[in-house]
Design a protein around this motif. Structure first.
Motif, short mmCIF file in Angstrom:
data_model
loop_
_atom_site.label_atom_id
_atom_site.label_comp_id
_atom_site.label_asym_id
_atom_site.label_seq_id
_atom_site.Cartn_x
_atom_site.Cartn_y
_atom_site.Cartn_z
N ALA A 73 0.83 -1.22 0.00
CA ALA A 73 0.00 0.00 0.00
C ALA A 73 0.86 1.26 0.00
CB ALA A 73 -0.98 -0.01 1.16
N CYS A 74 0.24 2.37 0.47
CA CYS A 74 0.79 3.70 0.23
C CYS A 74 2.16 3.94 0.86
CB CYS A 74 -0.19 4.78 0.68
SG CYS A 74 -1.44 4.24 1.84
N GLY A 111 3.02 -1.17 4.02
CA GLY A 111 1.65 -1.02 3.57
C GLY A 111 0.63 -1.89 4.28
N THR A 112 -0.63 -1.50 4.08
CA THR A 112 -1.76 -2.23 4.65
C THR A 112 -1.80 -3.65 4.11
OG1 THR A 112 -2.85 -0.15 4.14
CG2 THR A 112 -4.17 -1.83 5.20
N CYS A 140 -0.14 0.96 9.55
CA CYS A 140 -0.85 -0.23 9.07
C CYS A 140 -0.05 -1.49 9.38
CB CYS A 140 -1.08 -0.15 7.57
SG CYS A 140 -2.30 1.06 7.14
N PHE A 147 -7.23 1.30 9.39
CA PHE A 147 -8.11 0.23 8.90
C PHE A 147 -8.22 -0.91 9.92
CE2 PHE A 147 -5.59 2.01 5.39
CZ PHE A 147 -6.59 2.74 4.77
N GLY A 169 4.25 5.98 11.94
CA GLY A 169 4.02 7.08 10.99
C GLY A 169 2.98 6.65 9.99
N PRO A 171 2.34 8.05 6.28
CA PRO A 171 3.43 7.10 6.32
C PRO A 171 4.62 7.69 7.06
CG PRO A 171 3.49 8.27 4.25
CD PRO A 171 2.34 8.84 5.04
#
Ligand code: SF4
Lengths: 198, 147
Positions: A73-74, A111-112, A140, A147, A169, A171
């Motif tokens: 993820a991000c 990432g998630t 995450c 989430f 963080g 991120p």
């Protein structure tokens, strides 16, 4: 008065100039450049370094970590930024992200993670070479982040793989990730072959 | 720019062909009865001047007392679009006719609606979950999920 439009060189002149240049270079290039490392051979014999196996091994391990590709993820973008020229992870000997987990010993979980993806991440971890480490990057990765109460998100990678360093963080900035990597370095530096045997 | 056709005008055309099929219509959209959905969709796709040859999107909304499934249709030929809706009452064993036979693009989107909203589509060649895994309990985009 009309200017005479003459060629400065005829073809034959050009050839002659070129020939002269080649001859001049050749005349100056009869000997090879001396090897700048020539002195090493004799001096190396007088430079024997005594060090413990642990220190040498840990130094080698932490100075060239090979990260596996795992960024679902991000947070990935901060990892990519950390890896690129501005933050330059190659300073720590880890600029190459391995697409094959068998050539990697560090997983940066940027990432998630969803439960659907979790078996694949577990498999990547299982395939990585021992000894191996994991940095949980971002909220995450630590706890599922925003989430965490979702029906499909793993609330923290530590549910499926053991984590060595947590970098908070959302991120984390590349500086934070690099700080985490430095923490991992000092963690690796404290390893000992004596206690490693399982 | 793509011209959004008036739901009211198209509703009149549909009513002429399939009396009693339109529940209501507005300038933006029209709602058809689910038993007429496939007929109406075929009509919209094959009628010259309408030629809705492209399905932009399908989505579903949970209004507690009913589910609304929304079809956003476009005609690339005439550069116009239309929003068609249908309703689905109840909470269990819901089903609608699949439009995969008309627009292949419906394949994944109908599966997504089945996965997240729990509406099954009859005639779909591969009606199973798409994003969640086999064995997942419930349909998480429903308003009453997890309450
Ligand atoms: S911690 Fe934030 S930036 Fe990182 S993956 Fe989660 S939501 Fe994205």
């Amino acid at each position: 008065m009309e200017v005479a439009r003459e060629h400065i060189y005829s073809d034959a002149d050009l050839d002659r100039v070129e020939g002269n240049q080649i001859e001049a270079l050749k005349a100056h290039s009869q000997q090879p450049f001396p090897d700048p490392d020539e002195w090493l051979d004799e001096k190396l014999e007088r430079n024997i370094l005594l060090i413990t196996v642990d220190a040498a091994l840990n130094w080698a391990r932490r100075s060239s970590l090979w990260p596996a590709i795992c960024f679902p993820a991000c947070c990935a973008f901060e990892l990519i930024a950390a890896n690129a020229s501005r933050f330059d992870l190659s300073r720590f000997g880890m600029e190459i992200l391995r697409a094959s987990p068998r050539q990697a010993d560090l997983m940066i979980t940027a990432g998630t993670l969803t439960w659907k993806m979790a078996p694949q991440v577990r498999r990547i971890y299982d395939q990585m070479a021992e000894p191996k480490w994991v940095i949980a990057m971002g909220a995450c990765a630590i706890s599922g982040g925003i989430f965490t109460s979702s029906y499909s998100v793993v609330p923290g990678y530590n549910r499926i793989i053991p984590i060595d360093v947590y970098v908070p963080g959302c991120p984390p900035r590349p500086e934070a990730l690099i700080y985490g990597i430095r923490m991992l370095h000092s963690k690796i530096a404290r390893r000992s072959l004596g206690t490693e045997a399982k | 720019m793509t011209v959004a056709l008036s739901g009211k005008e198209i509703a009149t055309k549909i009513e002429e062909r399939f009396p009693g099929s339109v529940v209501k219509s507005s300038p933006d959209s029209l709602v058809v009865k689910s038993e007429f959905l496939l007929d109406v969709a075929t009509f919209l796709k094959t009628t010259p001047d309408l030629d809705f040859d492209y399905l932009t999107a399908i989505t579903a909304i949970d209004y507690y007392d009913r589910f609304e499934v929304v079809y956003q249709l476009t005609s690339i030929k005439h550069n116009h679009s239309l929003m068609v809706k249908t309703h689905c009452y109840g909470r269990d064993n819901l089903s609608l006719p699949s439009v995969v036979g008309l627009w292949r693009g419906a394949d994944f989107q109908e599966r997504e609606i089945y996965d997240l909203m729990g509406i099954s589509f009859d005639g779909h060649p591969n009606m199973k979950r798409i994003v969640l895994w086999e064995g997942f309990e419930g349909h998480p985009l429903r308003k009453d999920y997890g309450t």
